[in-house]
Design a protein around this motif. Structure first.
Motif, PDB file in Angstrom:
ATOM      1  N   LEU A  84      -0.438  -4.663   1.940  1.00 33.20           N
ATOM      2  CA  LEU A  84      -0.067  -6.307   2.243  1.00 33.20           C
ATOM      3  C   LEU A  84      -1.292  -6.735   3.240  1.00 33.20           C
ATOM      4  CD1 LEU A  84       1.929  -8.381   2.169  1.00 33.20           C
ATOM      5  CD2 LEU A  84       3.012  -7.348   4.369  1.00 33.20           C
ATOM      6  N   ASN A  85      -1.808  -6.016   4.058  1.00 27.93           N
ATOM      7  CA  ASN A  85      -2.909  -6.204   5.037  1.00 27.93           C
ATOM      8  C   ASN A  85      -3.827  -6.887   4.157  1.00 27.93           C
ATOM      9  OD1 ASN A  85      -1.193  -5.962   7.316  1.00 27.93           O
ATOM     10  ND2 ASN A  85      -2.423  -3.998   7.928  1.00 27.93           N
ATOM     11  N   ARG A  86      -4.311  -5.997   3.064  1.00 25.80           N
ATOM     12  CA  ARG A  86      -5.612  -6.386   2.297  1.00 25.80           C
ATOM     13  C   ARG A  86      -5.311  -7.649   1.682  1.00 25.80           C
ATOM     14  NH1 ARG A  86      -8.970  -3.269  -0.955  1.00 25.80           N
ATOM     15  NH2 ARG A  86      -7.883  -1.190  -0.272  1.00 25.80           N
ATOM     16  N   VAL A  87      -4.162  -8.047   1.105  1.00 27.39           N
ATOM     17  CA  VAL A  87      -3.772  -9.160   0.056  1.00 27.39           C
ATOM     18  C   VAL A  87      -3.685 -10.355   1.165  1.00 27.39           C
ATOM     19  CG1 VAL A  87      -1.971 -10.311  -0.950  1.00 27.39           C
ATOM     20  CG2 VAL A  87      -2.737  -8.073  -1.467  1.00 27.39           C
ATOM     21  N   LEU A  88      -3.418 -10.278   2.543  1.00 30.75           N
ATOM     22  CA  LEU A  88      -3.223 -11.402   3.478  1.00 30.75           C
ATOM     23  C   LEU A  88      -4.635 -11.614   4.088  1.00 30.75           C
ATOM     24  CD1 LEU A  88       0.090 -10.351   5.369  1.00 30.75           C
ATOM     25  CD2 LEU A  88      -0.036 -12.275   3.953  1.00 30.75           C
ATOM     26  N   GLY A  89      -5.491 -10.587   3.984  1.00 31.89           N
ATOM     27  CA  GLY A  89      -6.755 -11.085   4.471  1.00 31.89           C
ATOM     28  C   GLY A  89      -7.230 -10.323   5.782  1.00 31.89           C
ATOM     29  N   ILE A 115       8.864  -3.827   5.433  1.00 31.41           N
ATOM     30  CA  ILE A 115       7.586  -4.379   6.450  1.00 31.41           C
ATOM     31  C   ILE A 115       8.513  -4.359   7.778  1.00 31.41           C
ATOM     32  CG2 ILE A 115       6.423  -6.426   7.047  1.00 31.41           C
ATOM     33  CD1 ILE A 115       5.398  -4.398   5.050  1.00 31.41           C
ATOM     34  N   ALA A 116       9.944  -4.970   7.702  1.00 31.24           N
ATOM     35  CA  ALA A 116      10.674  -5.381   8.920  1.00 31.24           C
ATOM     36  C   ALA A 116      11.017  -3.829   9.507  1.00 31.24           C
ATOM     37  CB  ALA A 116      12.036  -5.834   8.498  1.00 31.24           C
ATOM     38  N   ARG A 246       9.885  -4.261 -14.698  1.00 28.03           N
ATOM     39  CA  ARG A 246      10.893  -3.375 -14.123  1.00 28.03           C
ATOM     40  C   ARG A 246      10.931  -1.863 -14.739  1.00 28.03           C
ATOM     41  NH1 ARG A 246      15.897  -7.153 -14.180  1.00 28.03           N
ATOM     42  NH2 ARG A 246      15.152  -7.853 -16.242  1.00 28.03           N
ATOM     43  N   HIS A 247      10.514  -1.694 -15.939  1.00 34.13           N
ATOM     44  CA  HIS A 247      10.663  -0.624 -16.499  1.00 34.13           C
ATOM     45  C   HIS A 247       9.495   0.564 -16.246  1.00 34.13           C
ATOM     46  CE1 HIS A 247      14.141  -2.334 -18.690  1.00 34.13           C
ATOM     47  NE2 HIS A 247      13.350  -3.258 -18.918  1.00 34.13           N
ATOM     48  N   LEU A 248       8.373  -0.064 -15.507  1.00 31.76           N
ATOM     49  CA  LEU A 248       7.122   0.542 -15.144  1.00 31.76           C
ATOM     50  C   LEU A 248       7.575   0.845 -13.611  1.00 31.76           C
ATOM     51  CD1 LEU A 248       4.285  -0.755 -17.480  1.00 31.76           C
ATOM     52  CD2 LEU A 248       5.667   1.277 -17.709  1.00 31.76           C
ATOM     53  N   SER A 249       6.886   1.946 -12.931  1.00 27.80           N
ATOM     54  CA  SER A 249       6.656   2.334 -11.566  1.00 27.80           C
ATOM     55  C   SER A 249       5.839   1.332 -10.848  1.00 27.80           C
ATOM     56  CB  SER A 249       6.826   3.699 -11.492  1.00 27.80           C
ATOM     57  OG  SER A 249       5.141   4.219 -11.937  1.00 27.80           O
ATOM     58  N   TYR A 250       4.898   0.675 -11.308  1.00 25.20           N
ATOM     59  CA  TYR A 250       3.965   0.093 -10.628  1.00 25.20           C
ATOM     60  C   TYR A 250       4.246  -1.470 -10.201  1.00 25.20           C
ATOM     61  CZ  TYR A 250       1.432   4.406 -11.577  1.00 25.20           C
ATOM     62  OH  TYR A 250       0.986   5.673 -11.710  1.00 25.20           O
ATOM     63  N   ARG A 251       3.976  -1.752  -9.265  1.00 31.02           N
ATOM     64  CA  ARG A 251       4.098  -3.170  -8.873  1.00 31.02           C
ATOM     65  C   ARG A 251       2.676  -3.690  -8.380  1.00 31.02           C
ATOM     66  NH1 ARG A 251       7.777  -1.687 -11.082  1.00 31.02           N
ATOM     67  NH2 ARG A 251       9.837  -2.057 -10.540  1.00 31.02           N
ATOM     68  N   ILE A 252       2.443  -5.021  -8.637  1.00 31.92           N
ATOM     69  CA  ILE A 252       0.994  -5.783  -8.238  1.00 31.92           C
ATOM     70  C   ILE A 252       1.497  -6.836  -7.343  1.00 31.92           C
ATOM     71  CG2 ILE A 252      -0.980  -6.607  -8.801  1.00 31.92           C
ATOM     72  CD1 ILE A 252      -0.591  -3.760 -10.051  1.00 31.92           C
ATOM     73  N   LEU A 253       0.826  -6.938  -6.105  1.00 31.59           N
ATOM     74  CA  LEU A 253       0.832  -8.141  -5.141  1.00 31.59           C
ATOM     75  C   LEU A 253      -0.296  -8.774  -5.297  1.00 31.59           C
ATOM     76  CD1 LEU A 253       2.833  -9.290  -3.331  1.00 31.59           C
ATOM     77  CD2 LEU A 253       1.718  -7.889  -1.303  1.00 31.59           C
ATOM     78  N   ARG A 254      -0.228  -9.988  -5.590  1.00 28.27           N
ATOM     79  CA  ARG A 254      -1.560 -10.665  -5.781  1.00 28.27           C
ATOM     80  C   ARG A 254      -1.364 -12.081  -4.812  1.00 28.27           C
ATOM     81  NH1 ARG A 254      -4.383  -9.874 -10.447  1.00 28.27           N
ATOM     82  NH2 ARG A 254      -3.263  -8.737 -12.306  1.00 28.27           N
ATOM     83  N   THR A 255      -2.573 -12.527  -4.583  1.00 23.30           N
ATOM     84  CA  THR A 255      -2.389 -14.063  -3.714  1.00 23.30           C
ATOM     85  C   THR A 255      -3.064 -15.076  -4.730  1.00 23.30           C
ATOM     86  OG1 THR A 255      -3.435 -12.495  -2.087  1.00 23.30           O
ATOM     87  CG2 THR A 255      -3.385 -14.971  -1.594  1.00 23.30           C
TER      88      THR A 255
END
Length: 460
Positions: A84-89, A115-116, A246-255
């Motif tokens: 998350l730090n990487r994606v936020l900059g 995160i909380a 949702r049927h795969l285990s990987y999640r991608i967080l993009r900006t």
């Protein structure tokens, strides 16, 4: 009593009109205008966020010469989540408003609760308008983390929310989700265009005046865009998209928008029973299930932001038995695939006009890096001739319409990643090889100027 007024709002783009319109003049969509009741009240109504509660009397703004404006680099909060730090900059900027969207069940609430719970040195307020306290507690127990300063508030009325915020004085506020909130200043229902805009405006004012970062979870429409008016994405500072099957285990967080950093960064998580696990070395995981003896598989070196990735490109070429040949691509631009197939036919003499071609980027990734062109061509030729590519070979180059191999950016990072993962050979453009000290890499570099040269080296 304040006078009631009705307006018509487009549910697609947020445009407003005094009368109903069959087609929106802004976005061109049909039958999207819905009537909403607007009640004009004084902004000093009890419970609304006021500037006087935090900063006192507001001074009138005056124009200043840009050279006289003093700038100090903004400090950031460490979220204790490297992805998350990487994606936020680099971290969470104080006073920023971050919007996170994604499909239902993809893991948005799980990520935000993680995160909380991880911000142990801060007081965090988690506001939920969709789940009860017991449901959130069950998820926290599953995550296996406890935070003595994480407060849960199940409320949807913004006036009541700001009363609790004023009493608690949190360091970080998380809202799940913005479409469930409603303000008494607007008479329309929760989730409507006017409600989403008003609630976001109140939270934006709170974040900017107090310096407290606010993270919003947002719903998405069936086409994948953030639900609500388009102005919602303009109001916030950062827009993140949580993707994945949702049927795969990987999640991608993009900006998709970031006022404080790059929009090309990528974060990768793995969904487990105990929550989302950060994937620090995605290349090794994406290539872990590779079968080196099968045809139609090639390894391409790509970049997502500043992160190099080695991905597996899979191709299946079969004779077309139903008339018109199919061209299908998953995780890759279908039009670019058609262009590369035309180059293979015209410049390399391969007959693909009577074959179905299916292309897949393994791991559920969606990539648009031109450096994958050479890997796509190699995978297609490998499947067509049923000849496997050597397992220690990877490719990184763009293919032009005349069949030339074009240079790509930041080749040194791609070479370093391939060397780290044990690859022995990489095919690149001869223009990339100029001025590059190839001796310092423990990998054999094969420069080429034409596509035929690469295919000859791979398949003989």
């Amino acid at each position: 009593m304040a006078k009631l007024k009705t307006l018509f709002f487009c549910q697609n783009c947020g445009a407003q009109s005094a009368k109903w319109l069959g087609r929106c003049a802004s976005c061109g969509e049909w039958n999207t205008y819905v009537e909403e009741v607007i009640q004009k009240e004084d902004n000093s109504a009890a419970g609304s966020w006021k500037a006087s509660t935090t900063v006192g009397t507001t001074k009138a703004a005056k124009p200043r010469v840009i050279s006289e404006i003093h700038f100090e680099e903004e400090s950031r909060f460490d979220t204790n989540d490297g992805e998350l730090n990487r994606v936020l900059g680099g971290g969470l900027v104080p006073g920023s408003l971050v919007l996170i969207g994604g499909e239902p069940g993809i893991g948005k609430s799980t990520l935000m609760l993680q995160i909380a719970m991880s911000l142990r040195h801060m007081k965090v307020l988690y506001i939920s308008g969709e789940e009860s306290e017991q449901q959130i507690k069950m998820r926290a127990e599953r995550l296996g983390e406890q935070h003595p300063n994480c407060y849960i508030l199940t409320e949807t009325n913004t006036q009541n929310i700001f009363k609790q915020i004023d009493a608690l004085q949190p360091n970080v506020v998380i809202v799940d989700s913005i479409q469930t909130l409603h303000s008494q200043l607007v008479e329309s229902g929760a989730g409507s265009v006017s409600q989403v805009r008003e609630c976001t405006q109140e939270l934006l004012k709170y974040a900017k005046e107090t310096g407290v970062p606010v993270l919003l979870i947002g719903h998405i429409t069936k086409d994948g865009s953030i639900a609500g008016p388009k102005i919602l994405e303009h109001m916030v500072d950062t827009v993140l998209q949580f993707e994945g099957d949702r049927h795969l285990s990987y999640r991608i967080l993009r900006t998709t928008k970031n006022r404080f950093g790059s929009t090309s960064e990528l974060g990768i998580y793995e969904m487990q029973g105990s929550g989302l696990r950060q994937v620090s070395n995605p290349s090794e995981i994406l290539l872990s299930q590779r079968a080196e003896s099968l045809s139609g598989m090639a390894i391409g070196a790509t970049l997502e932001g500043n992160r190099p990735l080695l991905v597996e490109v899979q191709a299946l070429v079969t004779p077309a038995t139903y008339g018109t040949p199919q061209r299908s691509a998953t995780g890759f631009d279908a039009k670019r695939l058609q262009m590369l197939l035309a180059v293979l036919e015209k410049r390399s003499g391969l007959r693909l006009g009577q074959h179905d071609v299916f292309l897949n980027i393994a791991g559920g990734l969606r990539l648009d890096d031109p450096a994958l062109d050479l890997a796509v061509c190699a995978a297609v030729v490998s499947s067509l001739n049923d000849l496997p590519i050597r397992g220690e070979v990877c490719l990184a180059a763009e293919v032009g319409l005349s069949g030339e191999i074009r240079a790509v950016s930041r080749l040194d990072q791609r070479l370093s990643e391939a060397e780290k993962l044990g690859f022995a050979e990489m095919y690149i453009s001869q223009y990339n090889a100029r001025g590059l000290d190839l001796a310092r890499y423990g990998i054999r570099v094969q420069p080429a100027g034409r596509l035929d040269e690469v295919l000859q080296g791979l398949f003989g």
